[in-house]
Scaffold this active site. Structure first.
Site, PDB file in Angstrom:
ATOM      1  N   SER A   6       0.846  -1.198   0.000  1.00 40.29           N
ATOM      2  CA  SER A   6       0.000   0.000   0.000  1.00 40.29           C
ATOM      3  C   SER A   6       0.876   1.241   0.000  1.00 40.29           C
ATOM      4  O   SER A   6       1.637   1.473   0.960  1.00 40.29           O
ATOM      5  CB  SER A   6      -0.900   0.019   1.234  1.00 40.29           C
ATOM      6  OG  SER A   6      -1.463   1.315   1.364  1.00 40.29           O
ATOM      7  N   HIS A  31      -1.062  -1.188  -4.217  1.00 44.80           N
ATOM      8  CA  HIS A  31      -2.386  -0.887  -3.657  1.00 44.80           C
ATOM      9  C   HIS A  31      -2.470   0.618  -3.378  1.00 44.80           C
ATOM     10  O   HIS A  31      -1.613   1.179  -2.700  1.00 44.80           O
ATOM     11  CB  HIS A  31      -2.542  -1.698  -2.368  1.00 44.80           C
ATOM     12  CG  HIS A  31      -3.889  -1.626  -1.732  1.00 44.80           C
ATOM     13  ND1 HIS A  31      -4.957  -2.396  -2.144  1.00 44.80           N
ATOM     14  CD2 HIS A  31      -4.345  -0.879  -0.697  1.00 44.80           C
ATOM     15  CE1 HIS A  31      -6.010  -2.133  -1.382  1.00 44.80           C
ATOM     16  NE2 HIS A  31      -5.679  -1.210  -0.496  1.00 44.80           N
ATOM     17  N   ASP A  33      -4.684   3.562  -1.855  1.00 47.82           N
ATOM     18  CA  ASP A  33      -5.780   3.807  -0.914  1.00 47.82           C
ATOM     19  C   ASP A  33      -6.331   5.219  -1.067  1.00 47.82           C
ATOM     20  O   ASP A  33      -5.741   6.187  -0.592  1.00 47.82           O
ATOM     21  CB  ASP A  33      -5.278   3.606   0.517  1.00 47.82           C
ATOM     22  CG  ASP A  33      -5.182   2.138   0.883  1.00 47.82           C
ATOM     23  OD1 ASP A  33      -6.161   1.403   0.657  1.00 47.82           O
ATOM     24  OD2 ASP A  33      -4.122   1.729   1.393  1.00 47.82           O
ATOM     25  N   MET A  35      -9.015   7.988  -0.134  1.00 48.30           N
ATOM     26  CA  MET A  35      -9.940   8.329   0.964  1.00 48.30           C
ATOM     27  C   MET A  35     -10.458   9.739   0.778  1.00 48.30           C
ATOM     28  O   MET A  35      -9.697  10.645   0.411  1.00 48.30           O
ATOM     29  CB  MET A  35      -9.225   8.227   2.308  1.00 48.30           C
ATOM     30  CG  MET A  35      -8.577   6.876   2.560  1.00 48.30           C
ATOM     31  SD  MET A  35      -7.895   6.775   4.224  1.00 48.30           S
ATOM     32  CE  MET A  35      -6.944   5.261   4.110  1.00 48.30           C
ATOM     33  N   HIS A  67      -8.158   1.127  -4.361  1.00 48.33           N
ATOM     34  CA  HIS A  67      -9.162   0.878  -3.310  1.00 48.33           C
ATOM     35  C   HIS A  67      -9.857   2.199  -2.999  1.00 48.33           C
ATOM     36  O   HIS A  67      -9.270   3.084  -2.385  1.00 48.33           O
ATOM     37  CB  HIS A  67      -8.426   0.312  -2.077  1.00 48.33           C
ATOM     38  CG  HIS A  67      -9.287   0.093  -0.881  1.00 48.33           C
ATOM     39  ND1 HIS A  67      -8.778  -0.114   0.378  1.00 48.33           N
ATOM     40  CD2 HIS A  67     -10.649   0.038  -0.736  1.00 48.33           C
ATOM     41  CE1 HIS A  67      -9.760  -0.283   1.239  1.00 48.33           C
ATOM     42  NE2 HIS A  67     -10.905  -0.179   0.598  1.00 48.33           N
ATOM     43  N   MET A  69     -12.141   4.334  -1.027  1.00 51.00           N
ATOM     44  CA  MET A  69     -12.893   4.518   0.230  1.00 51.00           C
ATOM     45  C   MET A  69     -13.586   5.866   0.124  1.00 51.00           C
ATOM     46  O   MET A  69     -13.249   6.824   0.834  1.00 51.00           O
ATOM     47  CB  MET A  69     -11.924   4.450   1.417  1.00 51.00           C
ATOM     48  CG  MET A  69     -11.449   3.030   1.707  1.00 51.00           C
ATOM     49  SD  MET A  69      -9.948   2.987   2.710  1.00 51.00           S
ATOM     50  CE  MET A  69      -8.715   3.133   1.425  1.00 51.00           C
ATOM     51  N   MET A 138     -11.729  -6.366   4.636  1.00 51.94           N
ATOM     52  CA  MET A 138     -11.041  -5.338   5.412  1.00 51.94           C
ATOM     53  C   MET A 138     -10.768  -5.930   6.797  1.00 51.94           C
ATOM     54  O   MET A 138     -11.699  -6.279   7.525  1.00 51.94           O
ATOM     55  CB  MET A 138     -11.927  -4.090   5.575  1.00 51.94           C
ATOM     56  CG  MET A 138     -12.123  -3.257   4.327  1.00 51.94           C
ATOM     57  SD  MET A 138     -10.612  -2.698   3.521  1.00 51.94           S
ATOM     58  CE  MET A 138      -9.734  -1.861   4.843  1.00 51.94           C
ATOM     59  N   ASP A 176      -6.885  -6.801   3.494  1.00 52.47           N
ATOM     60  CA  ASP A 176      -6.337  -5.446   3.610  1.00 52.47           C
ATOM     61  C   ASP A 176      -6.401  -4.927   5.042  1.00 52.47           C
ATOM     62  O   ASP A 176      -7.487  -4.717   5.584  1.00 52.47           O
ATOM     63  CB  ASP A 176      -7.148  -4.521   2.681  1.00 52.47           C
ATOM     64  CG  ASP A 176      -6.573  -3.109   2.627  1.00 52.47           C
ATOM     65  OD1 ASP A 176      -5.428  -2.913   3.088  1.00 52.47           O
ATOM     66  OD2 ASP A 176      -7.269  -2.211   2.112  1.00 52.47           O
TER      67      ASP A 176
HETATM   68  C1  DX5 Z   1      -6.885   1.128   5.425  1.00 53.27           C
HETATM   69  C2  DX5 Z   1      -6.271   0.870   4.074  1.00 53.27           C
HETATM   70  C3  DX5 Z   1      -5.187  -0.174   4.085  1.00 53.27           C
HETATM   71  C4  DX5 Z   1      -4.043   0.170   4.961  1.00 53.27           C
HETATM   72  C5  DX5 Z   1      -2.953  -0.857   4.903  1.00 53.27           C
HETATM   73  O1  DX5 Z   1      -7.891   2.045   5.308  1.00 53.27           O
HETATM   74  O2  DX5 Z   1      -7.248   0.437   3.179  1.00 53.27           O
HETATM   75  O3  DX5 Z   1      -4.769  -0.462   2.774  1.00 53.27           O
HETATM   76  O4  DX5 Z   1      -3.519   1.392   4.670  1.00 53.27           O
HETATM   77  O5  DX5 Z   1      -1.950  -0.407   5.730  1.00 53.27           O
HETATM   78  P1  DX5 Z   1      -1.267  -1.328   6.832  1.00 53.27           P
HETATM   79  O6  DX5 Z   1      -0.695  -2.489   6.098  1.00 53.27           O
HETATM   80  O7  DX5 Z   1      -0.256  -0.455   7.448  1.00 53.27           O
HETATM   81  O8  DX5 Z   1      -2.362  -1.753   7.779  1.00 53.27           O
HETATM   82 ZN    ZN Z   2      -6.697  -0.448   1.162  1.00 55.18          ZN
END
Ligand code: DX5
Ligand code: ZN
Length: 229
Positions: A6, A31, A33, A35, A67, A69, A138, A176
């Site tokens: 990630s 990956h 992320d 948000m 991903h 969110m 998740m 994840d």
């Molecule tokens: C959480 C994210 C994950 C997260 C993974 O909201 O979707 O992808 O950042 O990070 P680690 O591996 O540090 O938990």
């Molecule tokens: Zn993620």
């Protein structure tokens, strides 16, 4: 096991270089992320982060695993597809119309993924399991990197594994959140195909961290090889 580092935990001042270290060390996916500060209580980045990795993708063939969110992700799928996303995963809780959202992802030539929060019933995936490419558990509440793995997730991974295996689904099972050397063997044992890891990979020498994850994921197989040689 496929590894999806990630980039949330990467050094953004040298994102491409840091991500390249992971790819050079054998990471098959990256990956990303996304948000929005609405669906989750944090803001990260948008399509520009995907675009920033597009030339690395061209050079290496690494898969850009996005991903989302974000609330009503259907509004932004075109932008992420145009930026170079290969897989677009959305949350069942965030979509007004899941069918239309998955259709839009596929219509733009991307693989589609569905995920759900730790307290959302897996039943919500049942109806879609035959049409998605990625089903993601998740194992933390989405929003932040470096949280602890929620132990109940292991049971959910096993249940999702059974759901996939007892259907016509070709979906890969991705996990994840909170994955590291201490729990990766258990997660793989429960049936994960792809693991996401952010803080466990970008917190040190990336190649070493990836090597460590792989060796912890397959201790039995490795021991067998060592005995045979
Ligand atoms: C959480 C994210 C994950 C997260 C993974 O909201 O979707 O992808 O950042 O990070 P680690 O591996 O540090 O938990
Ligand atoms: Zn993620």
């Amino acid at each position: 096991m496929l590894i999806a580092p990630s980039i949330l935990s990467a050094d953004f001042a040298r994102l491409e270089e840091h991500a390249q270290e992971a790819v050079d060390a054998g990471a098959e996916w990256l990956h990303i992320d996304v948000m929005d500060g609405h669906f989750v209580p944090n803001i990260t980045f948008g399509p520009l982060a995907v675009e920033a990795l597009a030339s690395l993708k061209q050079r290496t063939g690494v898969v850009l695993d996005t991903h989302l969110m974000i609330t009503e992700p259907i509004r932004y799928i075109q932008q992420f597809a145009d930026a170079g996303a290969d897989i677009i995963t959305v949350h069942v809780e965030a979509c007004e119309d899941i069918r239309q959202t998955l259709r839009q992802i596929r219509a733009l030539g991307c693989k589609s993924g569905l995920t759900l929060n730790p307290d959302t019933s897996l039943d919500h995936l049942d109806q879609w399991i035959n049409e998605i490419d990625v089903a993601m558990i998740m194992s933390v509440y989405p929003g932040f990197a470096a949280q602890s793995y929620i132990p109940d997730s292991s049971q959910r991974i096993s249940q999702l594994r059974a759901m996939i295996d007892h259907s016509d689904s070709h979906a890969l099972l991705e996990v994840d959140g909170g994955v590291g050397p201490d729990n990766v063997a258990e997660i793989i044992d429960c049936g994960a195909d792809v693991i996401v890891a952010g803080s466990a990979i970008f917190s040190g020498v990336v190649s070493e961290k990836i090597r460590q994850l792989r060796s912890h994921a397959a201790p039995v197989a490795q021991q067998d090889r060592a005995t045979a040689s």
